[in-house]
Enzyme design. Sequence first.
Site, PDB file in Angstrom:
ATOM      1  N   GLU A 273       1.002  -1.058   0.279  1.00  0.00           N
ATOM      2  CA  GLU A 273      -0.110  -0.013   0.500  1.00  0.00           C
ATOM      3  C   GLU A 273       0.556   0.726  -0.073  1.00  0.00           C
ATOM      4  OE1 GLU A 273      -3.557  -0.111  -0.469  1.00  0.00           O
ATOM      5  OE2 GLU A 273      -2.964  -1.871  -0.719  1.00  0.00           O
ATOM      6  N   TRP A 276       1.769   1.728  -3.528  1.00  0.00           N
ATOM      7  CA  TRP A 276       0.636   2.760  -4.209  1.00  0.00           C
ATOM      8  C   TRP A 276       0.927   4.236  -3.596  1.00  0.00           C
ATOM      9  CZ3 TRP A 276      -2.780   1.221  -8.512  1.00  0.00           C
ATOM     10  CH2 TRP A 276      -2.530  -0.245  -8.223  1.00  0.00           C
ATOM     11  N   TRP A 304     -21.556  11.073 -19.498  1.00  0.00           N
ATOM     12  CA  TRP A 304     -21.616  11.159 -18.407  1.00  0.00           C
ATOM     13  C   TRP A 304     -23.081  11.497 -18.457  1.00  0.00           C
ATOM     14  CZ3 TRP A 304     -18.546   8.037 -15.804  1.00  0.00           C
ATOM     15  CH2 TRP A 304     -17.404   8.125 -15.700  1.00  0.00           C
ATOM     16  N   ASN A 339     -10.970   2.012   2.652  1.00  0.00           N
ATOM     17  CA  ASN A 339     -10.333   2.225   1.332  1.00  0.00           C
ATOM     18  C   ASN A 339     -11.241   1.324   0.540  1.00  0.00           C
ATOM     19  OD1 ASN A 339      -7.996   1.559  -0.966  1.00  0.00           O
ATOM     20  ND2 ASN A 339      -8.261  -0.044  -0.659  1.00  0.00           N
ATOM     21  N   TRP A 357     -16.657  10.740 -12.845  1.00  0.00           N
ATOM     22  CA  TRP A 357     -15.488  10.746 -11.957  1.00  0.00           C
ATOM     23  C   TRP A 357     -15.186  12.041 -11.016  1.00  0.00           C
ATOM     24  CZ3 TRP A 357     -10.471  11.485 -12.299  1.00  0.00           C
ATOM     25  CH2 TRP A 357     -10.451  12.307 -13.587  1.00  0.00           C
ATOM     26  N   TRP A 380      -9.798   7.491  -8.015  1.00  0.00           N
ATOM     27  CA  TRP A 380     -10.899   7.322  -8.644  1.00  0.00           C
ATOM     28  C   TRP A 380     -10.432   6.849 -10.464  1.00  0.00           C
ATOM     29  CZ3 TRP A 380     -15.468   8.165  -7.345  1.00  0.00           C
ATOM     30  CH2 TRP A 380     -16.134   9.091  -6.511  1.00  0.00           C
TER      31      TRP A 380
HETATM   32  C1  LIG Z   1     -11.873   6.218  -4.934  1.00  0.00           C
HETATM   33  C2  LIG Z   1     -11.192   6.437  -3.838  1.00  0.00           C
HETATM   34  C3  LIG Z   1     -10.189   8.193  -3.454  1.00  0.00           C
HETATM   35  C4  LIG Z   1      -8.264   7.745  -2.454  1.00  0.00           C
HETATM   36  N1  LIG Z   1      -8.616   9.029  -2.057  1.00  0.00           N
HETATM   37  C5  LIG Z   1      -7.119   9.393  -1.559  1.00  0.00           C
HETATM   38  C6  LIG Z   1      -6.785  10.462  -0.514  1.00  0.00           C
HETATM   39  O1  LIG Z   1      -7.753  11.372  -1.379  1.00  0.00           O
HETATM   40  N2  LIG Z   1      -5.587  10.318   0.480  1.00  0.00           N
HETATM   41  C7  LIG Z   1      -5.406   9.233   0.561  1.00  0.00           C
HETATM   42  O2  LIG Z   1      -3.957   8.738   1.062  1.00  0.00           O
HETATM   43  N3  LIG Z   1      -5.782   7.881   0.118  1.00  0.00           N
HETATM   44  C8  LIG Z   1      -6.331   7.988  -0.949  1.00  0.00           C
HETATM   45  N4  LIG Z   1      -6.822   6.638  -0.972  1.00  0.00           N
HETATM   46  C9  LIG Z   1      -6.576   5.450  -0.807  1.00  0.00           C
HETATM   47  C10 LIG Z   1      -6.866   4.396   0.095  1.00  0.00           C
HETATM   48  O3  LIG Z   1      -7.668   4.256   0.284  1.00  0.00           O
HETATM   49  C11 LIG Z   1      -6.282   5.004   1.441  1.00  0.00           C
HETATM   50  O4  LIG Z   1      -4.932   5.855   1.102  1.00  0.00           O
HETATM   51  C12 LIG Z   1      -6.677   4.717   2.981  1.00  0.00           C
HETATM   52  O5  LIG Z   1      -7.893   4.310   3.408  1.00  0.00           O
HETATM   53  C13 LIG Z   1      -5.960   5.239   3.736  1.00  0.00           C
HETATM   54  O6  LIG Z   1      -6.442   4.422   5.420  1.00  0.00           O
HETATM   55  P1  LIG Z   1      -5.237   3.849   5.735  1.00  0.00           P
HETATM   56  O7  LIG Z   1      -4.006   4.820   6.136  1.00  0.00           O
HETATM   57  O8  LIG Z   1      -6.141   2.941   7.407  1.00  0.00           O
HETATM   58  O9  LIG Z   1      -4.001   3.177   5.525  1.00  0.00           O
HETATM   59  P2  LIG Z   1      -3.303   1.984   5.010  1.00  0.00           P
HETATM   60  O10 LIG Z   1      -4.549   0.722   4.605  1.00  0.00           O
HETATM   61  O11 LIG Z   1      -3.095   2.019   7.017  1.00  0.00           O
HETATM   62  O12 LIG Z   1      -2.022   1.645   4.755  1.00  0.00           O
HETATM   63  C14 LIG Z   1      -1.048   2.979   4.774  1.00  0.00           C
HETATM   64  C15 LIG Z   1      -1.062   3.705   4.016  1.00  0.00           C
HETATM   65  O13 LIG Z   1      -0.742   3.482   2.693  1.00  0.00           O
HETATM   66  C16 LIG Z   1      -1.283   4.181   1.667  1.00  0.00           C
HETATM   67  N5  LIG Z   1      -2.525   3.873   0.612  1.00  0.00           N
HETATM   68  C17 LIG Z   1      -2.978   3.027   1.312  1.00  0.00           C
HETATM   69  N6  LIG Z   1      -3.670   2.677  -0.053  1.00  0.00           N
HETATM   70  C18 LIG Z   1      -3.795   3.561  -1.130  1.00  0.00           C
HETATM   71  C19 LIG Z   1      -4.153   3.885  -2.190  1.00  0.00           C
HETATM   72  N7  LIG Z   1      -4.791   2.648  -2.995  1.00  0.00           N
HETATM   73  N8  LIG Z   1      -4.023   4.650  -3.133  1.00  0.00           N
HETATM   74  C20 LIG Z   1      -2.461   4.998  -2.487  1.00  0.00           C
HETATM   75  N9  LIG Z   1      -2.013   4.655  -1.460  1.00  0.00           N
HETATM   76  C21 LIG Z   1      -2.582   4.271  -0.369  1.00  0.00           C
HETATM   77  C22 LIG Z   1      -1.597   5.503   2.677  1.00  0.00           C
HETATM   78  O14 LIG Z   1      -0.747   6.419   2.620  1.00  0.00           O
HETATM   79  C23 LIG Z   1      -1.774   5.060   3.961  1.00  0.00           C
HETATM   80  O15 LIG Z   1      -2.277   5.582   4.765  1.00  0.00           O
HETATM   81  C24 LIG Z   1      -8.502   6.686  -1.897  1.00  0.00           C
HETATM   82  C25 LIG Z   1      -8.551   5.561  -2.672  1.00  0.00           C
HETATM   83  C26 LIG Z   1      -9.708   5.076  -3.516  1.00  0.00           C
HETATM   84  C27 LIG Z   1     -10.704   4.181  -3.763  1.00  0.00           C
END
Ligand SMILES: Cc1cc2nc3c(=O)[nH]c(=O)nc-3n(C[C@H](O)[C@H](O)[C@H](O)COP(=O)(O)OP(=O)(O)OC[C@H]3O[C@@H](n4cnc5c(N)ncnc54)[C@H](O)[C@@H]3O)c2cc1C
Length: 478
Positions: A273, A276, A304, A339, A357, A380
């Site tokens: 993650e 990502w 759309w 997420n 989107w 998105w």
């Molecule tokens: C539609 C959509 C919009 C999103 N918008 C954002 C946003 O504005 N800001 C944001 O930080 N994340 C975003 N995410 C990614 C992800 O959903 C969040 O980072 C995550 O839910 C944060 O929770 P956590 O810190 O417990 O993540 P954990 O699961 O603990 O992951 C650790 C860290 O990894 C990074 N991470 C995790 N998943 C992703 C991912 N898919 N893409 C990029 N980085 C990731 C984050 O920095 C996160 O804090 C988005 C995902 C989707 C599907």
Amino acid sequence: MKRVVFWFRRDLRLSDNVGLHEAGRAAEAVVPVFVFDTRILSREDIGGPCVAFMLECLDSLSKNLEAIGSRLIFRHGDPLVEIPKLVRETGAEAVFWNRDYEPDAIARDRAMEERGKAQGFETRHFKDTVFHEAGELRTGAGRPYVVFTPYARAWRGRPKEPIRPAFKKPCPGVGKIASWPRPSLQKLGFSSRAETPRGGEKIARGMLRRFMAGAVGSYGERRDYPAIDGTSRLSPHLRFGTISGRTVFWSAEKARAEAKPSERDDIDTFVGELIWREFYFQILAEFPHVARGAFRSEYDALGWENDARLFAAWRDGRTGYPIVDAAMRQLNQTGWMHNRLRMIVAMFLTKDLLCDWRWGEGYFMRALCDGDMSANNGGWQWSAGTGTDAAPYFRIFAPVSQSQKFDHGGDFIRRFVPELAGLSADEIHAPWQTVPTRLKSLGYPEPIVDHKDRRLRALKMYKAAKSVSAQLRGSIPR
Ligand SMILES: Cc1cc2nc3c(=O)[nH]c(=O)nc-3n(C[C@H](O)[C@H](O)[C@H](O)COP(=O)(O)OP(=O)(O)OC[C@H]3O[C@@H](n4cnc5c(N)ncnc54)[C@H](O)[C@@H]3O)c2cc1C
């Protein structure tokens, strides 16, 4: 050098801050500054929850600086004016900062370098937000990666930088430097109904410690269930830099070294993650057009429907699909969303409600406390099927099956949709089918669309866009 200005932006911490550490090494005194950038604050995609969280982080940073005999100087306005002014006032020789990858930030930073040249101060910037920035990891053909798996392989295969020591340098005389008082959220023109999480370095470190001592060991198995505390919740901290990606990564490496063999895959999934996160930073830097439109240009032709009434129901958590509504209410009440739910509601907005989107992207940015252009845009575009490594357009989540699978017992829905709190696990996912006669008395809406119909409509819409684009390509004279 005698004095250097360090310009804080999305790196609100003293520990493991590359640019700040380098400033401390280069100068006898470092003047720390944060500019409330009026251009950023007036952008449509900046919302109260993000700013509220940032203000908390700034308070904590101010205290931490005071504890080492320094002080955070606040300025308000255009950094291209305010920073050079501070340089003149303090007699600093240079300005240091950490790099940011948003298109506007890149342009602003270039302009700052030009100001430095014109006004005779040095500018130095550093890689801090990521381990590997755009250009560092390339495919065999020398191109940027646009598919995650090979990118992740390359990312994992590169040596990783260590953590820098915490910054401790006092700044004699900093008390005499003019500073704007720390503004309130309202003064900055924002409000927030959401109870956003607490900010600051100490809080972030505590969260990381707890996560590494517990949930990370079952991350792979539990991370998809919104009713469970199975993820780190560090996203707002990583967004505003109260903790560095390096600190999180090295802490995961340490946990892996100490973990039982059965937990190692979970820790790898967690590191995935973090990758990502870096993947989307490099996508934004390499392909800045994603900030405005589809990564795959054929999807700019999507027709759309953009029904404002359906969008408002989605935004307010009143779609009649309990998992979607619970998720949107979590976002509106807490400024954060799990997420799995982000993917569900994003697919629902684009493929069930047929709304662009970018409408959802903008709303998320305004409502999230971790709103980050790169991850948000990537998420998105992934969900809408228009992005780099996107879910193919014909992959459409069925909201009820997602709900049954990931909120099996309905606990998450009950927490955020109290109208449905009395329903059993069998009833709660599709109440219009299980308890149709009770919907009215529960005060819960009928579904605003029929998923089966809308799915077919979405497929038609995507196919049409692809064929328009193919025709356009075919009609270009060779
Ligand atoms: C539609 C959509 C919009 C999103 N918008 C954002 C946003 O504005 N800001 C944001 O930080 N994340 C975003 N995410 C990614 C992800 O959903 C969040 O980072 C995550 O839910 C944060 O929770 P956590 O810190 O417990 O993540 P954990 O699961 O603990 O992951 C650790 C860290 O990894 C990074 N991470 C995790 N998943 C992703 C991912 N898919 N893409 C990029 N980085 C990731 C984050 O920095 C996160 O804090 C988005 C995902 C989707 C599907």
